[in-house]
Design a protein around this motif. Structure first.
Motif, PDB file in Angstrom:
ATOM      1  N   LYS A 138       0.895  -1.133   0.185  1.00  0.00           N
ATOM      2  CA  LYS A 138      -0.062   0.049   0.091  1.00  0.00           C
ATOM      3  C   LYS A 138       0.957   1.267   0.149  1.00  0.00           C
ATOM      4  N   GLY A 139       0.651   2.173  -0.734  1.00  0.00           N
ATOM      5  CA  GLY A 139       1.405   3.341  -1.037  1.00  0.00           C
ATOM      6  C   GLY A 139       2.596   3.274  -2.072  1.00  0.00           C
ATOM      7  N   GLU A 140       2.807   2.103  -2.571  1.00  0.00           N
ATOM      8  CA  GLU A 140       3.893   1.920  -3.495  1.00  0.00           C
ATOM      9  C   GLU A 140       3.399   2.437  -4.735  1.00  0.00           C
ATOM     10  N   LYS A 141       4.327   2.759  -5.803  1.00  0.00           N
ATOM     11  CA  LYS A 141       3.981   3.345  -7.060  1.00  0.00           C
ATOM     12  C   LYS A 141       3.642   2.249  -7.881  1.00  0.00           C
ATOM     13  N   LEU A 142       2.495   2.521  -8.509  1.00  0.00           N
ATOM     14  CA  LEU A 142       1.905   1.507  -9.732  1.00  0.00           C
ATOM     15  C   LEU A 142       2.416   2.154 -10.911  1.00  0.00           C
ATOM     16  N   ALA A 143       1.996   3.457 -11.207  1.00  0.00           N
ATOM     17  CA  ALA A 143       2.098   3.867 -12.666  1.00  0.00           C
ATOM     18  C   ALA A 143       2.454   5.536 -12.366  1.00  0.00           C
ATOM     19  N   GLU A 144       2.947   5.845 -13.520  1.00  0.00           N
ATOM     20  CA  GLU A 144       2.836   7.476 -13.959  1.00  0.00           C
ATOM     21  C   GLU A 144       2.166   7.853 -15.071  1.00  0.00           C
ATOM     22  N   ILE A 145       1.231   8.935 -15.031  1.00  0.00           N
ATOM     23  CA  ILE A 145       0.769   9.396 -16.159  1.00  0.00           C
ATOM     24  C   ILE A 145       1.480  10.658 -16.550  1.00  0.00           C
ATOM     25  N   TYR A 146       1.776  10.632 -17.882  1.00  0.00           N
ATOM     26  CA  TYR A 146       2.673  11.755 -18.300  1.00  0.00           C
ATOM     27  C   TYR A 146       1.416  12.610 -19.349  1.00  0.00           C
ATOM     28  N   TYR A 147       1.355  14.016 -19.025  1.00  0.00           N
ATOM     29  CA  TYR A 147      -0.035  14.376 -19.472  1.00  0.00           C
ATOM     30  C   TYR A 147       0.377  15.919 -19.963  1.00  0.00           C
ATOM     31  N   ASN A 148      -0.222  16.655 -20.575  1.00  0.00           N
ATOM     32  CA  ASN A 148      -0.397  18.122 -21.122  1.00  0.00           C
ATOM     33  C   ASN A 148      -1.479  18.767 -20.815  1.00  0.00           C
ATOM     34  N   ASP A 149      -2.580  18.079 -20.692  1.00  0.00           N
ATOM     35  CA  ASP A 149      -3.940  18.629 -20.401  1.00  0.00           C
ATOM     36  C   ASP A 149      -4.838  17.797 -19.459  1.00  0.00           C
ATOM     37  N   GLU A 150      -5.149  18.622 -18.206  1.00  0.00           N
ATOM     38  CA  GLU A 150      -5.898  17.896 -17.170  1.00  0.00           C
ATOM     39  C   GLU A 150      -7.235  17.546 -17.488  1.00  0.00           C
ATOM     40  N   LYS A 151      -7.774  17.663 -18.417  1.00  0.00           N
ATOM     41  CA  LYS A 151      -9.236  17.611 -19.008  1.00  0.00           C
ATOM     42  C   LYS A 151      -9.756  15.991 -18.416  1.00  0.00           C
ATOM     43  N   ASN A 152      -9.000  15.097 -18.987  1.00  0.00           N
ATOM     44  CA  ASN A 152      -9.401  13.895 -18.621  1.00  0.00           C
ATOM     45  C   ASN A 152      -8.578  13.028 -17.693  1.00  0.00           C
ATOM     46  N   LEU A 153      -7.778  14.022 -16.822  1.00  0.00           N
ATOM     47  CA  LEU A 153      -6.665  13.306 -16.089  1.00  0.00           C
ATOM     48  C   LEU A 153      -7.336  12.554 -14.724  1.00  0.00           C
ATOM     49  N   LYS A 154      -8.264  13.001 -14.258  1.00  0.00           N
ATOM     50  CA  LYS A 154      -9.033  12.347 -12.990  1.00  0.00           C
ATOM     51  C   LYS A 154      -9.508  10.994 -13.468  1.00  0.00           C
ATOM     52  N   ASN A 155     -10.201  10.875 -15.014  1.00  0.00           N
ATOM     53  CA  ASN A 155     -10.809   9.664 -15.199  1.00  0.00           C
ATOM     54  C   ASN A 155      -9.868   8.697 -15.490  1.00  0.00           C
ATOM     55  N   SER A 156      -8.642   9.238 -16.285  1.00  0.00           N
ATOM     56  CA  SER A 156      -7.477   8.332 -16.610  1.00  0.00           C
ATOM     57  C   SER A 156      -7.018   7.661 -15.420  1.00  0.00           C
ATOM     58  N   LYS A 157      -6.913   8.499 -14.250  1.00  0.00           N
ATOM     59  CA  LYS A 157      -6.198   7.866 -12.943  1.00  0.00           C
ATOM     60  C   LYS A 157      -7.126   6.920 -12.253  1.00  0.00           C
ATOM     61  N   GLU A 158      -8.555   7.136 -12.364  1.00  0.00           N
ATOM     62  CA  GLU A 158      -9.429   6.097 -11.892  1.00  0.00           C
ATOM     63  C   GLU A 158      -9.539   4.811 -12.713  1.00  0.00           C
ATOM     64  N   MET A 159      -9.323   5.010 -14.187  1.00  0.00           N
ATOM     65  CA  MET A 159      -9.303   3.888 -14.951  1.00  0.00           C
ATOM     66  C   MET A 159      -8.130   3.005 -14.657  1.00  0.00           C
ATOM     67  N   LEU A 160      -6.809   3.931 -14.524  1.00  0.00           N
ATOM     68  CA  LEU A 160      -5.923   2.996 -14.202  1.00  0.00           C
ATOM     69  C   LEU A 160      -5.735   2.188 -12.999  1.00  0.00           C
ATOM     70  N   LEU A 161      -6.238   2.906 -11.928  1.00  0.00           N
ATOM     71  CA  LEU A 161      -6.574   2.256 -10.575  1.00  0.00           C
ATOM     72  C   LEU A 161      -7.276   0.741 -10.607  1.00  0.00           C
ATOM     73  N   ASP A 162      -8.294   1.167 -11.386  1.00  0.00           N
ATOM     74  CA  ASP A 162      -9.253   0.285 -11.556  1.00  0.00           C
ATOM     75  C   ASP A 162      -8.783  -1.027 -12.306  1.00  0.00           C
ATOM     76  N   ALA A 163      -7.905  -0.670 -13.260  1.00  0.00           N
ATOM     77  CA  ALA A 163      -7.176  -1.702 -14.125  1.00  0.00           C
ATOM     78  C   ALA A 163      -6.303  -2.769 -13.441  1.00  0.00           C
ATOM     79  N   TYR A 164      -5.834  -2.445 -12.077  1.00  0.00           N
ATOM     80  CA  TYR A 164      -5.063  -3.024 -11.343  1.00  0.00           C
ATOM     81  C   TYR A 164      -5.982  -4.103 -10.228  1.00  0.00           C
ATOM     82  N   VAL A 165      -5.779  -5.454 -10.375  1.00  0.00           N
ATOM     83  CA  VAL A 165      -6.655  -6.232  -9.802  1.00  0.00           C
ATOM     84  C   VAL A 165      -5.681  -7.149  -8.846  1.00  0.00           C
ATOM     85  N   LEU A 166      -5.700  -6.626  -7.375  1.00  0.00           N
ATOM     86  CA  LEU A 166      -4.719  -7.269  -6.569  1.00  0.00           C
ATOM     87  C   LEU A 166      -5.425  -8.514  -5.593  1.00  0.00           C
ATOM     88  N   GLN A 167      -4.848  -9.490  -5.318  1.00  0.00           N
ATOM     89  CA  GLN A 167      -5.250 -10.619  -4.288  1.00  0.00           C
ATOM     90  C   GLN A 167      -4.184 -10.761  -3.404  1.00  0.00           C
TER      91      GLN A 167
END
Length: 434
Positions: A390-419
């Motif tokens: 918990k708290g370890e880095k999963l990914a980095e998003i490189y961006y120029n426009d914040e328009k869809n940044l929040k959605n991109s972050k949520e999709m990225l977190l949702d993409a990781y399935v832990l067990q």
């Protein structure tokens, strides 16, 4: 002969004669068959498939609707590799220089990305000044010198496919295996090569979601190749997680270069080495794939493969110095770090979600009219089987426009399935069919 009768025959699962398929496609290309009738025919094919004879004739007429390119001036064994599309798929960027270093040559049409999958053209166009060959003469000139001959799709090559695909796209008939097979193979058969190698992606981030459909598609395409007396090989590869660690355009070029320096991700290396070895075996240079792996290691370790990429970039108008100076490539202005919200082992990474997360920040296209931002993308740091705190880095998003940044972050977190239980890493090359 009436089109409605041909639609009815296919609806009733009857086999169409060569003359009937010829009439339907030639009249449609001329504009004499309306879209609503061709749509009905495509849907009938979607539900009722095509016979071997129908598919061969359908593909033949598709191929013959435009120019057929032969390379009389390239005196090398010609390899045409095609990928059915995936997330983080930078295989061509790595493979083409390796094949050139091995004494073979790549001759292929490369496409642009659409939706969650990336395109080879977009990756190379991240290089300032780089121009893809737009004619047979340009491809011959560069391929003869470098061993790498890539060109963008032309309206003059298989124009019927472009017209039919636009219709399939809006009539929910894109997933039809015979229509996919004829679309891919008509373009492969329109370009001269000594072997066609199909990298059929399987899994969450691919168009083929399960192994059965992927295997069926591969076999149908090989079947078409046999009908044309062409060598065709298929490699089924896993796309249940992104290939490599980078998803974007400029950042995938960097990862590809690092692979040619011997620093590549294990999964990228496995796919590339397998395809290159299959090409060597098709030429008759080796008997066992493992013998090919040794030859590939040699051209990587000697730097020859990297020098081939440098040469190709220079011949195509780009700055070859970028292989040692990545600042020459476009760089995003901002970076957002994504940290895990839980402990566990990575059980799955939803590749399609990662692809979409990259697409909405500008790395891909939702429609063919969207403009690509070559500098943006996503870099992941954990793959299936890795332990995460918990708290370890999963990914980095490189961006120029914040328009869809929040959605991109949520999709990225949702993409990781832990067990909680440890899982093993995924097999990348699933099967080779020849």
């Amino acid at each position: 002969m009436r089109v409605v009768d041909l639609i009815e025959k296919k609806r009733e699962k009857e086999e169409l004669a060569k003359e009937e398929i010829h009439f339907l496609l030639s009249e449609y290309l001329k504009g004499n068959v309306p879209d609503y009738q061709m749509s009905a025919f495509l849907m009938a094919v979607y539900f009722n498939d095509m016979t071997k004879a129908e598919l061969l004739e359908f593909t033949t007429l598709m191929r013959d609707s435009g120019e057929i390119i032969k390379f009389e001036k390239i005196n090398k064994f010609l390899v045409d590799k095609h990928s059915t599309g995936g997330v983080g798929d930078k295989v061509t960027v790595v493979l083409a220089p390796i094949l050139a270093a091995l004494g073979l040559a790549s001759t292929k049409l490369s496409g642009k990305g659409l939706g969650h999958t990336g395109g080879t053209i977009d990756k190379f166009e991240a290089i300032k000044g780089f121009k893809f060959s737009s004619s047979k003469e340009e491809v011959e000139k560069i391929a003869s010198k470098t061993g790498i001959g890539l060109m963008g799709y032309s309206d003059k090559i298989v124009p019927l496919d472009k017209k039919l695909y636009s219709l399939r796209d809006v009539t929910a008939t894109v997933p039809s295996i015979p229509l996919i097979a004829s679309s891919i193979m008509s373009k492969k058969l329109a370009i001269q090569s000594d072997v066609i190698i199909l990298d059929v992606k399987v899994g969450d981030g691919a168009f083929m979601k399960n192994i059965e459909r992927a295997r069926e598609l591969a076999k149908r395409m090989i079947e078409i190749g046999i009908g044309f007396k062409r060598k065709v090989r298929a490699v089924l590869s896993n796309m249940d997680e992104p290939l490599g660690y980078s998803v974007g355009n400029a950042i995938e070029i960097i990862e590809a270069i690092e692979t040619l320096k011997g620093n590549g991700a294990k999964d990228v290396k496995e796919v590339v080495y397998t395809i290159a070895a299959v090409a060597l075996k098709a030429k008759g240079v080796i008997k066992e794939l493992k013998d090919g792996y040794r030859k590939i290691d040699e051209v990587i370790n000697s730097g020859l493969a990297l020098s081939k990429l440098k040469e190709f970039i220079a011949e195509s108008g780009g700055d070859e110095n970028l292989v040692n100076d990545y600042s020459i490539l476009p760089v995003a202005k901002e970076k957002l770090e994504i940290f895990s919200q839980n402990n566990g082992y990575v059980a799955k990474i939803k590749a399609e979600e990662i692809g979409k997360a990259a697409m909405i920040i500008g790395a891909g296209r939702a429609t063919k009219y969207d403009k690509i931002d070559h500098s943006v993308g996503i870099k992941i740091f954990k793959k299936v089987g890795d332990k995460v705190e918990k708290g370890e880095k999963l990914a980095e998003i490189y961006y120029n426009d914040e328009k869809n940044l929040k959605n991109s972050k949520e999709m990225l977190l949702d993409a990781y399935v832990l067990q909680n239980e440890k899982v093993s890493g995924q097999k990348v090359v699933i099967e080779i069919i020849d």
